[in-house]
Design a protein around this motif. Structure first.
Motif, PDB file in Angstrom:
ATOM      1  N   TYR A 222       0.833  -1.204   0.000  1.00 48.19           N
ATOM      2  CA  TYR A 222       0.000   0.000   0.000  1.00 48.19           C
ATOM      3  C   TYR A 222       0.867   1.253   0.000  1.00 48.19           C
ATOM      4  CZ  TYR A 222      -3.694  -3.263   1.314  1.00 48.19           C
ATOM      5  OH  TYR A 222      -4.579  -4.319   1.337  1.00 48.19           O
ATOM      6  N   ALA A 223       0.377   2.297  -0.667  1.00 50.08           N
ATOM      7  CA  ALA A 223       1.027   3.604  -0.668  1.00 50.08           C
ATOM      8  C   ALA A 223       0.166   4.564   0.149  1.00 50.08           C
ATOM      9  CB  ALA A 223       1.184   4.131  -2.095  1.00 50.08           C
ATOM     10  N   VAL A 224       0.752   5.136   1.186  1.00 53.03           N
ATOM     11  CA  VAL A 224       0.034   6.008   2.106  1.00 53.03           C
ATOM     12  C   VAL A 224       0.634   7.411   2.051  1.00 53.03           C
ATOM     13  CG1 VAL A 224      -0.695   6.347   4.498  1.00 53.03           C
ATOM     14  CG2 VAL A 224      -0.307   4.019   3.632  1.00 53.03           C
ATOM     15  N   ASP A 225      -0.187   8.390   1.742  1.00 50.44           N
ATOM     16  CA  ASP A 225       0.240   9.786   1.829  1.00 50.44           C
ATOM     17  C   ASP A 225       0.229  10.159   3.313  1.00 50.44           C
ATOM     18  OD1 ASP A 225       0.553  12.540   1.850  1.00 50.44           O
ATOM     19  OD2 ASP A 225      -0.709  12.860   0.089  1.00 50.44           O
ATOM     20  N   MET A 226       1.408  10.399   3.887  1.00 51.05           N
ATOM     21  CA  MET A 226       1.474  10.624   5.331  1.00 51.05           C
ATOM     22  C   MET A 226       0.697  11.857   5.768  1.00 51.05           C
ATOM     23  SD  MET A 226       5.257   9.318   6.538  1.00 51.05           S
ATOM     24  CE  MET A 226       6.236  10.221   5.319  1.00 51.05           C
ATOM     25  N   ARG A 227       0.500  12.814   4.873  1.00 45.98           N
ATOM     26  CA  ARG A 227      -0.322  13.967   5.243  1.00 45.98           C
ATOM     27  C   ARG A 227      -1.745  13.520   5.551  1.00 45.98           C
ATOM     28  NH1 ARG A 227      -0.858  19.466   5.269  1.00 45.98           N
ATOM     29  NH2 ARG A 227      -2.868  20.296   4.612  1.00 45.98           N
ATOM     30  N   ASP A 228      -2.220  12.469   4.886  1.00 46.30           N
ATOM     31  CA  ASP A 228      -3.571  11.975   5.130  1.00 46.30           C
ATOM     32  C   ASP A 228      -3.712  11.271   6.479  1.00 46.30           C
ATOM     33  OD1 ASP A 228      -4.333  12.947   2.672  1.00 46.30           O
ATOM     34  OD2 ASP A 228      -4.152  11.028   1.639  1.00 46.30           O
ATOM     35  N   LEU A 229      -2.588  11.000   7.151  1.00 46.14           N
ATOM     36  CA  LEU A 229      -2.632  10.387   8.481  1.00 46.14           C
ATOM     37  C   LEU A 229      -2.695  11.427   9.595  1.00 46.14           C
ATOM     38  CD1 LEU A 229       0.075   7.579   8.115  1.00 46.14           C
ATOM     39  CD2 LEU A 229      -2.405   7.297   8.020  1.00 46.14           C
ATOM     40  N   VAL A 230      -2.253  12.639   9.285  1.00 40.84           N
ATOM     41  CA  VAL A 230      -2.157  13.674  10.313  1.00 40.84           C
ATOM     42  C   VAL A 230      -3.537  14.021  10.855  1.00 40.84           C
ATOM     43  CG1 VAL A 230      -1.460  16.055  10.787  1.00 40.84           C
ATOM     44  CG2 VAL A 230      -0.039  14.599   9.330  1.00 40.84           C
ATOM     45  N   GLY A 231      -3.652  14.007  12.181  1.00 36.04           N
ATOM     46  CA  GLY A 231      -4.907  14.341  12.843  1.00 36.04           C
ATOM     47  C   GLY A 231      -5.669  13.144  13.376  1.00 36.04           C
ATOM     48  N   TYR A 232      -5.323  11.939  12.942  1.00 34.38           N
ATOM     49  CA  TYR A 232      -6.038  10.752  13.423  1.00 34.38           C
ATOM     50  C   TYR A 232      -5.653  10.415  14.852  1.00 34.38           C
ATOM     51  CZ  TYR A 232      -8.274   9.156   9.105  1.00 34.38           C
ATOM     52  OH  TYR A 232      -9.087   9.037   8.009  1.00 34.38           O
ATOM     53  N   ASP A 233      -6.666  10.137  15.678  1.00 29.83           N
ATOM     54  CA  ASP A 233      -6.423   9.478  16.948  1.00 29.83           C
ATOM     55  C   ASP A 233      -6.097   8.021  16.644  1.00 29.83           C
ATOM     56  OD1 ASP A 233      -7.003  11.735  18.539  1.00 29.83           O
ATOM     57  OD2 ASP A 233      -9.148  11.305  18.479  1.00 29.83           O
ATOM     58  N   VAL A 234      -5.129   7.463  17.366  1.00 27.09           N
ATOM     59  CA  VAL A 234      -4.714   6.091  17.086  1.00 27.09           C
ATOM     60  C   VAL A 234      -4.623   5.287  18.376  1.00 27.09           C
ATOM     61  CG1 VAL A 234      -3.454   6.672  14.980  1.00 27.09           C
ATOM     62  CG2 VAL A 234      -2.252   6.710  17.177  1.00 27.09           C
ATOM     63  N   THR A 235      -4.820   4.000  18.212  1.00 25.10           N
ATOM     64  CA  THR A 235      -4.569   3.049  19.286  1.00 25.10           C
ATOM     65  C   THR A 235      -3.612   2.000  18.758  1.00 25.10           C
ATOM     66  OG1 THR A 235      -6.536   1.781  18.628  1.00 25.10           O
ATOM     67  CG2 THR A 235      -6.793   3.383  20.419  1.00 25.10           C
ATOM     68  N   VAL A 236      -2.859   1.398  19.659  1.00 31.20           N
ATOM     69  CA  VAL A 236      -1.922   0.366  19.241  1.00 31.20           C
ATOM     70  C   VAL A 236      -2.701  -0.874  18.841  1.00 31.20           C
ATOM     71  CG1 VAL A 236      -0.010  -1.116  19.945  1.00 31.20           C
ATOM     72  CG2 VAL A 236      -0.089   1.266  20.694  1.00 31.20           C
ATOM     73  N   GLY A 237      -2.485  -1.343  17.638  1.00 28.03           N
ATOM     74  CA  GLY A 237      -3.190  -2.514  17.125  1.00 28.03           C
ATOM     75  C   GLY A 237      -3.375  -2.393  15.631  1.00 28.03           C
ATOM     76  N   GLU A 238      -3.446  -3.508  14.953  1.00 25.76           N
ATOM     77  CA  GLU A 238      -3.586  -3.491  13.509  1.00 25.76           C
ATOM     78  C   GLU A 238      -4.979  -3.019  13.107  1.00 25.76           C
ATOM     79  OE1 GLU A 238      -2.583  -7.274  11.958  1.00 25.76           O
ATOM     80  OE2 GLU A 238      -0.480  -7.172  12.606  1.00 25.76           O
ATOM     81  N   THR A 239      -5.072  -2.457  11.903  1.00 25.93           N
ATOM     82  CA  THR A 239      -6.350  -1.967  11.417  1.00 25.93           C
ATOM     83  C   THR A 239      -7.341  -3.116  11.242  1.00 25.93           C
ATOM     84  OG1 THR A 239      -7.462  -0.735   9.658  1.00 25.93           O
ATOM     85  CG2 THR A 239      -5.634  -2.138   8.978  1.00 25.93           C
ATOM     86  N   ASN A 240      -8.619  -2.827  11.536  1.00 24.53           N
ATOM     87  CA  ASN A 240      -9.663  -3.831  11.328  1.00 24.53           C
ATOM     88  C   ASN A 240     -10.536  -3.491  10.128  1.00 24.53           C
ATOM     89  OD1 ASN A 240     -11.055  -1.651  12.315  1.00 24.53           O
ATOM     90  ND2 ASN A 240     -11.784  -2.652  14.182  1.00 24.53           N
ATOM     91  N   ARG A 241     -10.056  -2.533   9.294  1.00 23.29           N
ATOM     92  CA  ARG A 241     -10.797  -2.160   8.096  1.00 23.29           C
ATOM     93  C   ARG A 241     -10.618  -3.211   7.017  1.00 23.29           C
ATOM     94  NH1 ARG A 241      -8.184   2.971   6.253  1.00 23.29           N
ATOM     95  NH2 ARG A 241      -9.556   2.594   4.479  1.00 23.29           N
ATOM     96  N   ASN A 242     -11.597  -3.285   6.117  1.00 30.29           N
ATOM     97  CA  ASN A 242     -11.460  -4.119   4.925  1.00 30.29           C
ATOM     98  C   ASN A 242     -10.687  -3.335   3.881  1.00 30.29           C
ATOM     99  OD1 ASN A 242     -12.969  -6.341   5.896  1.00 30.29           O
ATOM    100  ND2 ASN A 242     -14.886  -5.259   5.431  1.00 30.29           N
ATOM    101  N   LEU A 243      -9.507  -3.850   3.520  1.00 27.57           N
ATOM    102  CA  LEU A 243      -8.639  -3.140   2.598  1.00 27.57           C
ATOM    103  C   LEU A 243      -8.694  -3.754   1.220  1.00 27.57           C
ATOM    104  CD1 LEU A 243      -5.492  -2.817   4.906  1.00 27.57           C
ATOM    105  CD2 LEU A 243      -7.301  -1.125   4.555  1.00 27.57           C
ATOM    106  N   GLN A 244      -8.524  -2.893   0.199  1.00 23.41           N
ATOM    107  CA  GLN A 244      -8.428  -3.382  -1.166  1.00 23.41           C
ATOM    108  C   GLN A 244      -7.121  -4.128  -1.333  1.00 23.41           C
ATOM    109  OE1 GLN A 244      -8.746  -0.339  -4.161  1.00 23.41           O
ATOM    110  NE2 GLN A 244      -7.972  -1.664  -5.776  1.00 23.41           N
ATOM    111  N   SER A 245      -7.162  -5.321  -1.930  1.00 24.45           N
ATOM    112  CA  SER A 245      -5.971  -6.116  -2.148  1.00 24.45           C
ATOM    113  C   SER A 245      -5.510  -5.999  -3.591  1.00 24.45           C
ATOM    114  CB  SER A 245      -6.228  -7.596  -1.837  1.00 24.45           C
ATOM    115  OG  SER A 245      -6.587  -7.763  -0.475  1.00 24.45           O
ATOM    116  N   SER A 246      -4.208  -6.142  -3.809  1.00 21.71           N
ATOM    117  CA  SER A 246      -3.679  -6.173  -5.168  1.00 21.71           C
ATOM    118  C   SER A 246      -3.939  -7.540  -5.765  1.00 21.71           C
ATOM    119  CB  SER A 246      -2.183  -5.891  -5.166  1.00 21.71           C
ATOM    120  OG  SER A 246      -1.473  -6.913  -4.484  1.00 21.71           O
ATOM    121  N   LEU A 247      -3.941  -7.627  -7.107  1.00 19.99           N
ATOM    122  CA  LEU A 247      -4.169  -8.910  -7.758  1.00 19.99           C
ATOM    123  C   LEU A 247      -3.083  -9.908  -7.397  1.00 19.99           C
ATOM    124  CD1 LEU A 247      -5.272  -7.684 -11.310  1.00 19.99           C
ATOM    125  CD2 LEU A 247      -6.728  -8.575  -9.471  1.00 19.99           C
ATOM    126  N   GLY A 248      -1.863  -9.412  -7.136  1.00 19.27           N
ATOM    127  CA  GLY A 248      -0.761 -10.307  -6.833  1.00 19.27           C
ATOM    128  C   GLY A 248      -0.943 -11.043  -5.528  1.00 19.27           C
TER     129      GLY A 248
END
Length: 251
Positions: A222-248
């Motif tokens: 995945y490619a993440v624009d770090m500016r898009d992360l700024v402002g999020y409250d976070v907790t330690v733990g992996e994301t539980n969102r459904n992510l788009q997967s690559s064909l590979g």
């Protein structure tokens, strides 16, 4: 905890995390495992002169109207927008290449040239003018921007991650200048396919190119624009969102 900023690849890449007043830099070296689950997003506040975080709970993100700063020099085209011109330091005018064939003109203080290019995630670059102050540099930039772009959007930079620079097109652009110096950057990503654009902060760090953080998780990159992360409250733990997967990832 809140993600309150980032350092792009020009100065040792890291995410800036605040747990109250203190700000901690989380280095983004290749192979590092991140495990932050994103919560609500709101203004990231500001970091004061002592390096402490001043929190803000206004809903605008990444910054509210009180914490948004605009660098007036970024809008300059040679006519100073300040009450008094103060940019008398030597400046460099450069052309930056983003694979395969996007070419951007820009200016920076000469002492910051290579750092600035890395911050933007340029694949190649050429130093084409050295001038005595920022006003002259901006005038030259405005002239060159009549036929080259002066900004590159995030989707174009994401598309460049697994591409190579079109050598012929790059040579054609540089033929218009008396090149002073050339730069060729390698961010160590080693990607064979374009990553999936996403906003996450969990996975194994592949690397950083400019402000793009490349993460691998679940067999997908995945490619993440770090500016898009700024402002999020976070907790330690992996994301539980459904992510788009690559064909590979299904191969």
């Amino acid at each position: 905890m809140q993600l309150v900023g980032y350092e792009p690849s020009g100065r040792g890449s890291m995410l800036l995390v605040s747990d109250g007043d203190a700000v901690e830099g989380r280095p983004l070296e290749a192979g590092t495992d991140l495990a932050y689950a994103l919560g609500e997003r709101h203004c990231a506040g500001t970091i004061d002169e002592d390096g402490d975080h001043v929190a803000c709970d206004r809903p605008s993100a990444p910054y509210c109207e009180f914490h948004t700063s605009t660098w007036v020099c970024a809008r300059c085209t040679g006519t100073c927008l300040k009450d008094e011109m103060d940019c008398y330091e030597e400046h460099a005018v450069y052309i930056a290449a983003f694979a395969p064939d996007t070419f951007k003109v820009g200016v920076t203080k000469s002492r910051r040239l290579e750092t600035r290019l890395r911050e933007q995630g340029a694949d190649r670059a050429a130093h084409v003018h050295t001038v005595s102050n920022g006003r002259i540099a901006r005038e030259l930039e405005a002239e060159i921007a009549e036929w080259l772009v002066d900004r590159v959007r995030t989707p174009t930079k994401v598309a460049s991650l697994a591409a190579t620079v079109d050598e012929s097109a790059w040579d054609d652009v540089l033929a218009e200048f008396d090149v002073i110096d050339r730069f060729d950057f390698d961010y160590g990503l080693g990607l064979e396919a374009q990553p999936v654009p996403e906003t996450i902060a969990s996975g194994t760090v592949v690397g950083v190119k400019g402000r793009l953080l490349v993460l691998e998780t679940g067999g997908t990159t995945y490619a993440v624009d770090m500016r898009d992360l700024v402002g999020y409250d976070v907790t330690v733990g992996e994301t539980n969102r459904n992510l788009q997967s690559s064909l590979g990832s299904f191969g």
